[in-house]
Scaffold this motif. Structure first.
Motif, PDB file in Angstrom:
ATOM      1  N   GLN A 174       5.608   3.255  11.630  1.00  0.00           N
ATOM      2  CA  GLN A 174       4.663   2.144  11.544  1.00  0.00           C
ATOM      3  C   GLN A 174       4.917   1.173  12.683  1.00  0.00           C
ATOM      4  OE1 GLN A 174       2.957   0.906   8.172  1.00  0.00           O
ATOM      5  NE2 GLN A 174       2.617  -1.207   8.726  1.00  0.00           N
ATOM      6  N   PRO A 223      -4.350  -9.134  13.846  1.00  0.00           N
ATOM      7  CA  PRO A 223      -5.607  -9.074  13.094  1.00  0.00           C
ATOM      8  C   PRO A 223      -6.797  -8.848  14.030  1.00  0.00           C
ATOM      9  CG  PRO A 223      -4.274 -10.940  12.372  1.00  0.00           C
ATOM     10  CD  PRO A 223      -3.609 -10.375  13.594  1.00  0.00           C
ATOM     11  N   GLU A 243      -8.404  -3.430  15.204  1.00  0.00           N
ATOM     12  CA  GLU A 243      -8.628  -2.043  14.791  1.00  0.00           C
ATOM     13  C   GLU A 243      -9.520  -1.252  15.747  1.00  0.00           C
ATOM     14  OE1 GLU A 243      -7.508  -4.196  10.963  1.00  0.00           O
ATOM     15  OE2 GLU A 243      -8.739  -4.645  12.718  1.00  0.00           O
ATOM     16  N   LYS A 266      -7.272   5.642   5.109  1.00  0.00           N
ATOM     17  CA  LYS A 266      -6.239   4.967   4.329  1.00  0.00           C
ATOM     18  C   LYS A 266      -6.704   4.887   2.878  1.00  0.00           C
ATOM     19  CE  LYS A 266      -4.158   1.354   5.921  1.00  0.00           C
ATOM     20  NZ  LYS A 266      -3.823   0.029   6.487  1.00  0.00           N
ATOM     21  N   VAL A 320      -6.745   0.769  -1.527  1.00  0.00           N
ATOM     22  CA  VAL A 320      -5.917  -0.422  -1.745  1.00  0.00           C
ATOM     23  C   VAL A 320      -5.193  -0.831  -0.457  1.00  0.00           C
ATOM     24  CG1 VAL A 320      -3.866   0.810  -2.574  1.00  0.00           C
ATOM     25  CG2 VAL A 320      -4.308  -1.529  -3.354  1.00  0.00           C
ATOM     26  N   LEU A 321      -4.835   0.147   0.377  1.00  0.00           N
ATOM     27  CA  LEU A 321      -4.171  -0.166   1.643  1.00  0.00           C
ATOM     28  C   LEU A 321      -5.178  -0.491   2.741  1.00  0.00           C
ATOM     29  CD1 LEU A 321      -1.358   2.543   1.626  1.00  0.00           C
ATOM     30  CD2 LEU A 321      -1.211   0.141   0.941  1.00  0.00           C
ATOM     31  N   ALA A 333      -7.719  -2.236   2.464  1.00  0.00           N
ATOM     32  CA  ALA A 333      -8.093  -3.648   2.314  1.00  0.00           C
ATOM     33  C   ALA A 333      -7.186  -4.554   3.145  1.00  0.00           C
ATOM     34  CB  ALA A 333      -8.036  -4.059   0.846  1.00  0.00           C
ATOM     35  N   ARG A 334      -6.011  -4.081   3.522  1.00  0.00           N
ATOM     36  CA  ARG A 334      -5.073  -4.873   4.329  1.00  0.00           C
ATOM     37  C   ARG A 334      -5.374  -4.784   5.824  1.00  0.00           C
ATOM     38  NH1 ARG A 334       0.555  -2.621   1.709  1.00  0.00           N
ATOM     39  NH2 ARG A 334       0.083  -3.185  -0.442  1.00  0.00           N
ATOM     40  N   GLY A 335      -6.290  -3.891   6.199  1.00  0.00           N
ATOM     41  CA  GLY A 335      -6.586  -3.675   7.610  1.00  0.00           C
ATOM     42  C   GLY A 335      -5.645  -2.657   8.216  1.00  0.00           C
ATOM     43  N   GLY A 360      -0.145  -1.310  11.269  1.00  0.00           N
ATOM     44  CA  GLY A 360      -0.371  -2.294  10.226  1.00  0.00           C
ATOM     45  C   GLY A 360      -0.626  -3.662  10.822  1.00  0.00           C
ATOM     46  N   ILE A 361      -1.480  -4.405  10.168  1.00  0.00           N
ATOM     47  CA  ILE A 361      -1.846  -5.748  10.647  1.00  0.00           C
ATOM     48  C   ILE A 361      -0.761  -6.750  10.252  1.00  0.00           C
ATOM     49  CG2 ILE A 361      -3.555  -7.599  10.458  1.00  0.00           C
ATOM     50  CD1 ILE A 361      -4.416  -5.012  12.032  1.00  0.00           C
ATOM     51  N   GLU A 362      -0.369  -7.543  11.238  1.00  0.00           N
ATOM     52  CA  GLU A 362       0.644  -8.572  11.039  1.00  0.00           C
ATOM     53  C   GLU A 362       0.120  -9.882  11.616  1.00  0.00           C
ATOM     54  OE1 GLU A 362       5.367  -9.264  12.047  1.00  0.00           O
ATOM     55  OE2 GLU A 362       4.469  -7.295  12.338  1.00  0.00           O
TER      56      GLU A 362
END
Length: 122
Positions: A9, A14, A17, A35, A38-39, A41-43, A57-59
């Motif tokens: 990962q 943000p 994508e 994805k 549920v995941l 939705a986090r981007g 993963g979005i941070e």
């Protein structure tokens, strides 16, 4: 007992994508994986090439990884480097790993990536 690496990962800012998809699919030749809802939705995005999976993963407080990086084994490393350069990516060759040809590059959000290919015995 550990038997394999399932995925690596990396973080991304943000809203990145579309840039990630353009790079990991169009430039690197990976396939985007769906994805779980549920995941999703986090981007972020998940990608695969063969058995290799990279998850982005979005941070919110994103900082690119300049030292930590995945090492991605490729075939035809010269042609692969040319492919990246043709898409505007920087390629930095490094000859400090005996028995391998390798170079470093960065994804569109600045994460370091290593590409390597074992040298064949002559």
């Amino acid at each position: 007992m550990i038997t394999a690496v399932d995925h690596v990962q990396l973080a991304a800012p943000p809203g990145s994508e579309d840039r990630l998809r353009a790079y990991y699919v169009d430039v690197l030749g990976m396939t985007e994986l769906p994805k779980p809802p549920v995941l999703a939705a986090r981007g972020g995005c998940w990608f695969r090439a063969g058995a290799v999976q990279l998850h982005l993963g979005i941070e919110a407080a994103f900082r690119p990884a300049h030292k930590a990086h995945p090492g991605l084994r490729v075939t035809g490393i010269e042609q692969y480097a040319a492919r990246l350069r043709a898409h505007g990516a920087h390629v930095e060759w490094d000859d400090n790993l005996p028995g391998h040809r390798r170079f470093y590059s960065e994804d569109p959000v600045g994460n370091r990536l290593e590409f390597l290919e074992p040298e064949t015995a002559v």
